[in-house]
Design an enzyme around this catalytic site. Structure first.
Site, PDB file in Angstrom:
ATOM      1  N   ASN A  38      -7.312  44.609  59.454  1.00 22.01           N
ATOM      2  CA  ASN A  38      -7.066  43.652  58.362  1.00 22.01           C
ATOM      3  C   ASN A  38      -8.386  42.972  57.965  1.00 22.01           C
ATOM      4  O   ASN A  38      -8.685  42.800  56.781  1.00 22.01           O
ATOM      5  CB  ASN A  38      -6.086  42.552  58.790  1.00 22.01           C
ATOM      6  CG  ASN A  38      -4.669  43.061  59.034  1.00 22.01           C
ATOM      7  OD1 ASN A  38      -4.340  44.173  58.655  1.00 22.01           O
ATOM      8  ND2 ASN A  38      -3.852  42.246  59.662  1.00 22.01           N
ATOM      9  N   TYR A 103       6.982  44.941  69.230  1.00 26.80           N
ATOM     10  CA  TYR A 103       5.949  45.972  69.399  1.00 26.80           C
ATOM     11  C   TYR A 103       6.471  47.196  70.146  1.00 26.80           C
ATOM     12  O   TYR A 103       7.194  47.062  71.135  1.00 26.80           O
ATOM     13  CB  TYR A 103       4.796  45.426  70.252  1.00 26.80           C
ATOM     14  CG  TYR A 103       4.001  44.290  69.626  1.00 26.80           C
ATOM     15  CD1 TYR A 103       3.464  44.398  68.348  1.00 26.80           C
ATOM     16  CD2 TYR A 103       3.753  43.136  70.362  1.00 26.80           C
ATOM     17  CE1 TYR A 103       2.712  43.369  67.811  1.00 26.80           C
ATOM     18  CE2 TYR A 103       3.001  42.098  69.826  1.00 26.80           C
ATOM     19  CZ  TYR A 103       2.485  42.220  68.549  1.00 26.80           C
ATOM     20  OH  TYR A 103       1.739  41.197  68.021  1.00 26.80           O
ATOM     21  N   ARG A 105       4.081  49.751  71.442  1.00 34.96           N
ATOM     22  CA  ARG A 105       2.672  50.147  71.464  1.00 34.96           C
ATOM     23  C   ARG A 105       2.150  50.399  72.868  1.00 34.96           C
ATOM     24  O   ARG A 105       0.972  50.714  73.004  1.00 34.96           O
ATOM     25  CB  ARG A 105       1.844  49.072  70.764  1.00 34.96           C
ATOM     26  CG  ARG A 105       1.870  47.716  71.476  1.00 34.96           C
ATOM     27  CD  ARG A 105       1.381  46.556  70.617  1.00 34.96           C
ATOM     28  NE  ARG A 105       0.003  46.682  70.168  1.00 34.96           N
ATOM     29  CZ  ARG A 105      -0.632  45.700  69.499  1.00 34.96           C
ATOM     30  NH1 ARG A 105      -0.023  44.543  69.232  1.00 34.96           N
ATOM     31  NH2 ARG A 105      -1.857  45.870  69.119  1.00 34.96           N
ATOM     32  N   GLY A 234      -3.997  25.935  59.943  1.00 37.75           N
ATOM     33  CA  GLY A 234      -2.893  26.329  59.059  1.00 37.75           C
ATOM     34  C   GLY A 234      -2.953  25.575  57.742  1.00 37.75           C
ATOM     35  O   GLY A 234      -3.997  25.523  57.078  1.00 37.75           O
ATOM     36  N   ALA A 262      -2.802  35.863  57.711  1.00 38.63           N
ATOM     37  CA  ALA A 262      -3.592  34.767  57.129  1.00 38.63           C
ATOM     38  C   ALA A 262      -4.821  34.455  57.992  1.00 38.63           C
ATOM     39  O   ALA A 262      -5.910  34.190  57.472  1.00 38.63           O
ATOM     40  CB  ALA A 262      -2.740  33.523  56.969  1.00 38.63           C
ATOM     41  N   ASP A 264      -6.453  36.533  59.888  1.00 36.17           N
ATOM     42  CA  ASP A 264      -7.439  37.610  59.719  1.00 36.17           C
ATOM     43  C   ASP A 264      -8.194  37.428  58.401  1.00 36.17           C
ATOM     44  O   ASP A 264      -9.411  37.634  58.330  1.00 36.17           O
ATOM     45  CB  ASP A 264      -6.750  38.982  59.715  1.00 36.17           C
ATOM     46  CG  ASP A 264      -5.921  39.212  60.967  1.00 36.17           C
ATOM     47  OD1 ASP A 264      -6.313  38.700  62.035  1.00 36.17           O
ATOM     48  OD2 ASP A 264      -4.881  39.884  60.877  1.00 36.17           O
TER      49      ASP A 264
HETATM   50  O1  KDG Z   1      -2.851  39.478  62.492  1.00 39.58           O
HETATM   51  C1  KDG Z   1      -1.759  40.110  61.931  1.00 39.58           C
HETATM   52  C2  KDG Z   1      -1.339  40.986  63.052  1.00 39.58           C
HETATM   53  O2  KDG Z   1      -0.363  40.327  63.819  1.00 39.58           O
HETATM   54  C3  KDG Z   1      -0.842  42.336  62.723  1.00 39.58           C
HETATM   55  O3  KDG Z   1      -1.549  43.015  61.749  1.00 39.58           O
HETATM   56  C4  KDG Z   1      -0.643  43.205  63.918  1.00 39.58           C
HETATM   57  O4  KDG Z   1      -2.669  43.310  65.155  1.00 39.58           O
HETATM   58  C5  KDG Z   1      -1.511  43.013  65.123  1.00 39.58           C
HETATM   59  C6  KDG Z   1      -0.900  42.459  66.323  1.00 39.58           C
HETATM   60  O5  KDG Z   1      -1.344  42.864  67.391  1.00 39.58           O
HETATM   61  O6  KDG Z   1      -0.005  41.626  66.233  1.00 39.58           O
END
Ligand code: KDG
Length: 323
Positions: A38, A103, A105, A234, A262, A264
């Site tokens: 991102n 997730y 992953r 924020g 946001a 990133d």
């Molecule tokens: O920063 C946004 C992220 O949450 C998303 O793109 C996914 O990298 C990610 C994560 O590990 O949550």
């Protein structure tokens, strides 16, 4: 080819987004998502030469991520792994105010990134190495890649930035604190939310619940050799603590519809202005402009601006249509 200004690496997944409760099924849209990519996309849109290093599976999801990043002009050092799948996350808009990530992953291709993937990408001439605190949570090889990259870059005069990006579903605060504090000696710029900063210190917010903890930790980090401590607040904007003193920047007043990504976008804005040689005040300002684009458009990065659009919020009547 232009020299790479910023290198970043980590896991990029396919993010399957639902606009309502996942348990009800319905339409999902597929996006490429990963904190570091991102940031890379955001910087590429602003005209910087940026490289992202990572690994995806030899599957259609990996093809999709590769195409997305290439089409956004991000330079890639991408390994395709035939034995593992591309990571997946579901992003559920459970209510208007509550989003949830799920997730899939563990053992993914991206989580197995290692030093061997990274070493060739650390080119001479790179000005900034950007890390996120997500990558060391993924696997021991990913942690080692972060550790060695930070050390090598720091020793060769590359500016190293770290966005803490704590992900509760990947590790505990205690584990994160242990790992992140071990990296801090090689970090120049820390970027963290106010509730994440204590992960870089022994002063934990559980033990010292107090409003004054953030400046105390920021000063501790500066004394330890960090050059800039950037604190994201924020909707309240952002602060930076540095040798140049303390600066605050209010957030832009926009209609927030999607806050994912946001942080990133903010980090990319801050680093973009750093690469342009701007002082910390202007870096903060560009960070908050990028954050405003991210929260007021759908998607992690899809609504981020080109450089020519950076002043859109200034030049255009909000709520109006340019004709
Ligand atoms: O920063 C946004 C992220 O949450 C998303 O793109 C996914 O990298 C990610 C994560 O590990 O949550």
């Amino acid at each position: 080819m232009l020299p790479v200004e910023l290198l970043t690496f980590g896991e990029t997944m396919v993010s399957l987004r639902s606009r309502g409760p996942l348990a009800q099924g319905g339409t999902l849209t597929m996006h490429a998502a990963g904190s570091e990519s991102n940031v890379a996309i955001a910087l590429a849109r602003l005209g910087h030469c940026v490289r992202w290093t990572g690994c995806v599976g030899m599957d259609p999801q990996g093809d999709f991520i590769e195409r997305q990043l290439r089409s956004e002009s991000v330079e890639l050092s991408l390994r395709r792994d035939g034995d593992r799948s591309t990571g997946v996350m579901f992003l559920e808009q459970r209510t208007a105010d509550i989003g949830r990530a799920f997730y899939y992953r563990s053992d993914s291709a991206g989580s197995m990134i290692g030093w061997a993937d990274l070493e060739p990408a650390l080119e001479a001439g790179t000005k900034v190495l950007h890390l996120s605190g997500i990558t060391p949570a993924l696997s021991s090889s990913a942690f080692q890649a972060v550790q060695l990259a930070a050390q090598r870059a720091y020793e060769s005069g590359v500016v190293v930035s770290l966005d803490v990006n704590f992900r509760n579903k990947l590790w505990t605060r205690e584990h994160a604190r242990k790992v992140l504090t071990s990296l801090i000696q090689h970090i120049h710029i820390v970027i963290a939310s106010d509730d994440e900063l204590d992960l870089l210190s022994e002063m934990s917010s559980e033990l010292h619940p107090s409003d004054s903890l953030v400046p105390r930790i920021a000063n501790e980090l500066l004394e330890g050799g960090v050059q800039e401590v950037v604190v994201k607040l924020g909707a309240d904007g952002a602060d930076v603590y540095s040798a140049a003193g303390f600066h605050h920047q209010n957030a832009l007043k926009v209609q927030a519809s999607d806050t994912v990504g946001a942080g990133d976008a903010f980090a990319a804005g801050y680093l973009s202005a750093l690469l342009d040689g701007e002082p910390v005040e202007n870096r903060l300002r560009r960070g908050t402009i990028m954050g405003a684009f991210a929260v007021s458009t759908e998607g992690d990065w899809e609504g981020l601006p080109r450089r020519s659009e950076l002043e859109l919020f200034n030049n255009q009547l909000l709520g109006g249509t340019e004709r």
